[in-house]
Design an enzyme around this catalytic site. Sequence first.
Site, short mmCIF file in Angstrom:
data_model
loop_
_atom_site.label_atom_id
_atom_site.label_comp_id
_atom_site.label_asym_id
_atom_site.label_seq_id
_atom_site.Cartn_x
_atom_site.Cartn_y
_atom_site.Cartn_z
N LEU A 96 -0.99 28.65 -41.88
CA LEU A 96 -1.04 30.11 -41.79
C LEU A 96 -1.58 30.48 -40.41
CD1 LEU A 96 -2.51 30.98 -45.31
CD2 LEU A 96 -0.13 31.18 -44.56
N GLU A 144 -7.74 37.23 -48.90
CA GLU A 144 -6.29 37.37 -49.04
C GLU A 144 -5.73 36.15 -49.77
OE1 GLU A 144 -2.33 37.97 -48.97
OE2 GLU A 144 -3.12 36.20 -47.96
N1 LIG Z 1 2.21 33.87 -44.89
C1 LIG Z 1 2.68 33.40 -46.05
O1 LIG Z 1 2.63 34.09 -47.08
C2 LIG Z 1 3.27 32.02 -46.11
C3 LIG Z 1 3.81 31.54 -47.31
C4 LIG Z 1 4.38 30.28 -47.32
C5 LIG Z 1 4.41 29.50 -46.18
N2 LIG Z 1 3.86 30.00 -45.03
C6 LIG Z 1 3.92 29.23 -43.78
O2 LIG Z 1 5.30 29.01 -43.47
C7 LIG Z 1 5.49 27.72 -42.90
C8 LIG Z 1 6.40 26.88 -43.78
O3 LIG Z 1 7.60 27.58 -44.04
P1 LIG Z 1 9.02 27.11 -43.46
O4 LIG Z 1 9.93 28.27 -43.61
O5 LIG Z 1 8.84 26.52 -42.10
O6 LIG Z 1 9.40 25.90 -44.40
P2 LIG Z 1 9.63 25.79 -46.00
O7 LIG Z 1 10.59 26.81 -46.48
O8 LIG Z 1 8.34 25.70 -46.69
O9 LIG Z 1 10.30 24.35 -46.07
C9 LIG Z 1 11.58 24.17 -45.53
C10 LIG Z 1 12.22 23.01 -46.25
O10 LIG Z 1 12.35 23.33 -47.63
C11 LIG Z 1 13.55 22.76 -48.14
N3 LIG Z 1 14.46 23.80 -48.70
C12 LIG Z 1 15.04 23.74 -49.90
N4 LIG Z 1 15.76 24.83 -50.16
C13 LIG Z 1 15.66 25.61 -49.10
C14 LIG Z 1 16.20 26.88 -48.79
N5 LIG Z 1 16.95 27.57 -49.64
N6 LIG Z 1 15.92 27.40 -47.59
C15 LIG Z 1 15.13 26.70 -46.72
N7 LIG Z 1 14.57 25.49 -46.99
C16 LIG Z 1 14.85 24.95 -48.16
C17 LIG Z 1 14.15 22.01 -46.99
O11 LIG Z 1 13.58 20.72 -47.10
P3 LIG Z 1 14.41 19.39 -46.73
O12 LIG Z 1 14.57 19.41 -45.26
O13 LIG Z 1 13.54 18.30 -47.26
O14 LIG Z 1 15.71 19.52 -47.48
C18 LIG Z 1 13.61 22.70 -45.78
O15 LIG Z 1 13.58 21.87 -44.61
C19 LIG Z 1 4.08 27.13 -42.75
O16 LIG Z 1 3.57 27.48 -41.48
C20 LIG Z 1 3.31 27.85 -43.85
O17 LIG Z 1 1.91 27.88 -43.59
C21 LIG Z 1 3.30 31.23 -44.99
#
Ligand SMILES: NC(=O)c1ccc[n+]([C@@H]2O[C@H](COP(=O)([O-])OP(=O)(O)OC[C@H]3O[C@@H](n4cnc5c(N)ncnc54)[C@H](OP(=O)(O)O)[C@@H]3O)[C@@H](O)[C@H]2O)c1
Length: 183
Positions: free
Chosen positions: A22, A29
Amino acid sequence: MLHFNLIAAVCQNSGIGLNGDLPWSLKSEYEYFTQTTKRRSDIIKHNVVIMGRLTYLSIPKHERPLAERINVVLSTTLSPIDLPKDVLLFPNLESAMRRLEQTDLCERIETVWIVGGSGIYREAMSSPRCHRLYITIIKQHFNCDVFFPKIPNCFKEIEPDPETPLGVQEEHGVQYEYKIFQK
Ligand SMILES: NC(=O)c1ccc[n+]([C@@H]2O[C@H](COP(=O)([O-])OP(=O)(O)OC[C@H]3O[C@@H](n4cnc5c(N)ncnc54)[C@H](OP(=O)(O)O)[C@@H]3O)[C@@H](O)[C@H]2O)c1
């Protein structure tokens, strides 16, 4: 059809993440996230949290899987042996939802929560299964490398839940507000 809600904290420049974590440290929060995703009216039932691989890995090891909730991870590269036994693994959101609504698990589920990240939020908001968006609006810019998608126009703000803290909150000089949107 099994529905879901989505929960996210989003800053002024639409950011949600930085370097796999984050972009901010807001204890209350995060507590709101925990309380909201745990809350259920029937204690026999469980809530489900669905997240992408990187969101799951962003949770500190000692805090994952998220307690008192059924954890579902979406990934095409992980295999079940990479995860604790009680974490469910699916290659995509729809396959997870179909499995949850088909099994006897369905009767024991109260609320399904989509908890990120970016691509899963996008897919979730365009799904007919999506009911509500619980968005914390953080009233500040943060350096971010992951962003929240545009909220489709069909979602309108509604009155907060009785449990939602009202008005502008503040932690370490960062102001934010809890909002709920419904289709
Ligand atoms: N502020 C908030 O409320 C909040 C909430 C959640 C997360 N975050 C932050 O967001 C970041 C992580 O999120 P991110 O978007 O980078 O990654 P993510 O969505 O958590 O992970 C992406 C991975 O999920 C899998 N996946 C499966 N179905 C998917 C789909 N429909 N769309 C996209 N991915 C899918 C894939 O894994 P494979 O490559 O293994 O297939 C993809 O590489 C971190 O920095 C975390 O701290 C913040």
